[in-house]
Scaffold this active site. Structure first.
Site, mmCIF file in Angstrom:
data_model
loop_
_atom_site.group_PDB
_atom_site.id
_atom_site.type_symbol
_atom_site.label_atom_id
_atom_site.label_comp_id
_atom_site.label_asym_id
_atom_site.label_seq_id
_atom_site.Cartn_x
_atom_site.Cartn_y
_atom_site.Cartn_z
ATOM 1 N N PRO A 274 93.108 -54.577 31.515
ATOM 2 C CA PRO A 274 93.118 -54.276 33.131
ATOM 3 C C PRO A 274 93.000 -52.782 33.622
ATOM 4 O O PRO A 274 93.847 -51.989 32.975
ATOM 5 C CB PRO A 274 94.280 -55.069 33.675
ATOM 6 C CG PRO A 274 95.192 -54.913 32.344
ATOM 7 C CD PRO A 274 94.324 -54.918 31.274
ATOM 8 N N CYS A 343 77.343 -32.178 52.376
ATOM 9 C CA CYS A 343 76.010 -32.175 52.923
ATOM 10 C C CYS A 343 75.238 -33.371 52.599
ATOM 11 O O CYS A 343 74.117 -33.367 51.980
ATOM 12 C CB CYS A 343 75.343 -30.836 52.657
ATOM 13 S SG CYS A 343 76.213 -29.451 53.136
HETATM 14 N N1 LLP Z 1 87.182 -52.940 30.270
HETATM 15 C C1 LLP Z 1 85.723 -52.556 30.266
HETATM 16 C C2 LLP Z 1 85.080 -52.830 29.113
HETATM 17 C C3 LLP Z 1 85.187 -51.993 31.466
HETATM 18 O O1 LLP Z 1 84.050 -51.641 31.343
HETATM 19 C C4 LLP Z 1 86.111 -51.959 32.652
HETATM 20 C C5 LLP Z 1 85.639 -51.653 33.756
HETATM 21 C C6 LLP Z 1 87.508 -52.536 32.419
HETATM 22 C C7 LLP Z 1 87.740 -52.794 31.291
HETATM 23 C C8 LLP Z 1 88.426 -52.277 33.575
HETATM 24 O O2 LLP Z 1 88.106 -53.594 34.615
HETATM 25 P P1 LLP Z 1 89.105 -53.588 36.162
HETATM 26 O O3 LLP Z 1 90.172 -54.206 35.423
HETATM 27 O O4 LLP Z 1 89.112 -52.191 36.391
HETATM 28 O O5 LLP Z 1 88.358 -54.334 36.799
HETATM 29 N N2 LLP Z 1 83.691 -47.679 39.564
HETATM 30 C C9 LLP Z 1 83.842 -48.971 39.822
HETATM 31 C C10 LLP Z 1 84.470 -49.895 38.664
HETATM 32 C C11 LLP Z 1 83.470 -49.905 37.546
HETATM 33 C C12 LLP Z 1 84.254 -51.020 36.344
HETATM 34 C C13 LLP Z 1 83.706 -50.609 34.973
HETATM 35 N N3 LLP Z 1 84.303 -51.299 33.941
HETATM 36 C C14 LLP Z 1 84.531 -49.229 41.045
HETATM 37 O O6 LLP Z 1 84.927 -48.139 41.803
HETATM 38 O O7 LLP Z 1 84.802 -50.256 41.652
#
Ligand code: LLP
Length: 419
Positions: A274, A343
């Site tokens: 997470p 910008c």
């Molecule tokens: N594990 C892997 C392999 C991932 O690619 C990601 C997120 C996570 C774990 C963590 O996932 P989470 O628990 O945060 O959902 N920049 C985007 C989010 C990109 C997520 C990419 N991978 C945003 O600001 O919404």
């Protein structure tokens, strides 16, 4: 957001008035509350307690060393996606044996770094990556622990840019070929095949796709066991979504129970990665209104934070609540776009917000703890914002100094001098 309250019309976070934080540390400034980090981590630990999972915090969500150190102290492992993130977690005192290395494009150097450190496993995403890892491990006289990231081809029903588990995403090994790839991996002499993982997307507000993905993975685990490939861990990927405005995040206990029911009786250690849900609502971005620009078609509140500080609204049309730090009883509210000085017309933090603001006021952009500072850039030669962590004692601590212009120019200046 918890720990966020108005006291006498002044917004406090983690027990600190945000006006005092802005005065002391300047703006723009990310402010995090340690108590919320702890609450978020323990919510996972408690919900999944019966499975004793390895919770690997996804560093990409927020890699501030103090935040990593805090999670390490709580017993977390880490999910990293680069050699840089490995260096970060080691600097924060992480136990390398609790680190999983994800990512679709690991270089040989990054593999060496991971092997040298003794990480828990490499989450491998292609046959060619397996071959390279086998070679690197062989050269070092080591065996690399590997898990295969299987792409289960389920629709996470989230924003297309953050959906990762569909056939046409670049991620993972296609479900239909995964069995054969496992056999290839098991035959490579310098690899130790230990696990299976997946990640289908981020900001999921329904756990059904996560459970569907888990079921697909477990079917593969069984088939592999019959073929003599017995896995030791199963990594269900990222965490659940959070509340930015009116979303209803999934019930963590319900999710945990569904996972526990499926893992019952299996000798598989649960791993999870997470990110957003551990830090997202533990942070706000504090910014000051430089100008009000009132027009016929639109009103703009031009603030000192911009898309280079918080890219999510520009990149994903993501919604972050924006609230005044000091509430004015007598100021009439108006509709404004909250925009930065960069910008680009895409430089906005929020559109059509009803706010009672005047120039010089402070605003707090909420739920900015995840994918905020880590996605920041120096676009328009803007130094990166300061970061402040408010401890459980209510005391603020600078955990990242505002970038200086000198530091920003340093690498280029060195080159100039050689000409
Ligand atoms: N594990 C892997 C392999 C991932 O690619 C990601 C997120 C996570 C774990 C963590 O996932 P989470 O628990 O945060 O959902 N920049 C985007 C989010 C990109 C997520 C990419 N991978 C945003 O600001 O919404």
């Amino acid at each position: 957001m918890s720990q966020l309250d108005y006291h006498n019309d002044t917004l406090t976070f983690g027990g600190q008035a945000l006006t005092a934080i802005a005065e002391r540390f300047g703006t723009p400034c990310y402010v995090y509350a340690e108590r919320v980090l702890t609450e978020a981590y323990t919510a996972y630990r408690d919900a999944f307690a019966s499975l004793d999972p390895l919770i690997c915090y996804a560093v990409k969500a927020n890699g501030n060393l103090s935040i990593l150190q805090h999670f390490a102290r709580l017993g977390a492992g880490f999910d990293i996606v680069s050699g840089g993130e490995l260096a970060r977690v080691l600097a924060a005192g992480a136990d390398a044996a609790k680190v999983v290395f994800s990512g679709v494009g690991k270089t040989a150097d990054e593999m060496r770094m991971g092997l040298e450190a003794g990480i828990h496993c490499f989450n491998v995403e292609s046959v060619n990556e397996l071959v390279r890892l086998n070679q690197v491990a062989g050269e070092m006289g080591r065996r690399a622990p590997v898990s295969l990231r299987v792409n289960p081809d389920v629709d996470a029903q989230t924003h297309p840019y953050i959906s990762t588990g569909l056939k046409d995403n670049k991620f993972g090994i296609a479900f239909d070929t995964a069995f054969d790839v496992y056999r290839e991996a098991a035959a490579l002499p310098h690899l130790d095949v230990v696990g299976i993982d997946c990640h289908i997307g981020s900001q999921l507000t329904d756990v059904t796709p996560l459970i569907d993905a888990l079921d697909r993975l477990l079917a593969l685990v069984d088939r592999l066991a019959e073929a003599g490939i017995v896995l030791r861990h199963l990594d269900i990927g990222g965490g659940v979504g959070i509340r930015y405005t009116d979303e209803t995040p999934p019930d963590l206990q319900g999710y945990a129970d569904a996972v526990a029911q499926r893992l019952a009786g299996r000798p598989l250690r649960l791993v999870m990665e997470p990110g957003r849900s551990l830090v997202g609502n533990a942070g706000v971005l504090l910014t000051r209104v430089e100008y009000l620009k009132l027009g016929e078609a639109k009103n703009f509140a031009i603030v000192d934070a911009a898309m280079n500080d918080l890219l999510r609204p520009s990149l994903y049309a993501a919604y972050h609540q924006i609230v005044p730090v000091v509430r004015h009883a007598h100021l009439p509210p108006m509709k404004v776009d909250v925009v930065g000085p960069v910008c680009e017309s895409s430089d906005f933090l929020g559109k059509d917000r009803t706010l009672a603001v005047k120039e010089g006021d402070l605003l707090a952009v909420l739920s900015a703890g995840a994918y905020g500072s880590t996605m920041a850039s120096n676009y328009n030669t803007r130094p990166r914002a300061a970061e402040v962590l408010i401890g459980v004692d209510g005391q603020p601590r600078l955990v990242r100094a505002r970038e200086t212009l000198e530091a920003l120019l340093a690498n280029e200046r060195a080159l100039l001098e050689t000409h």
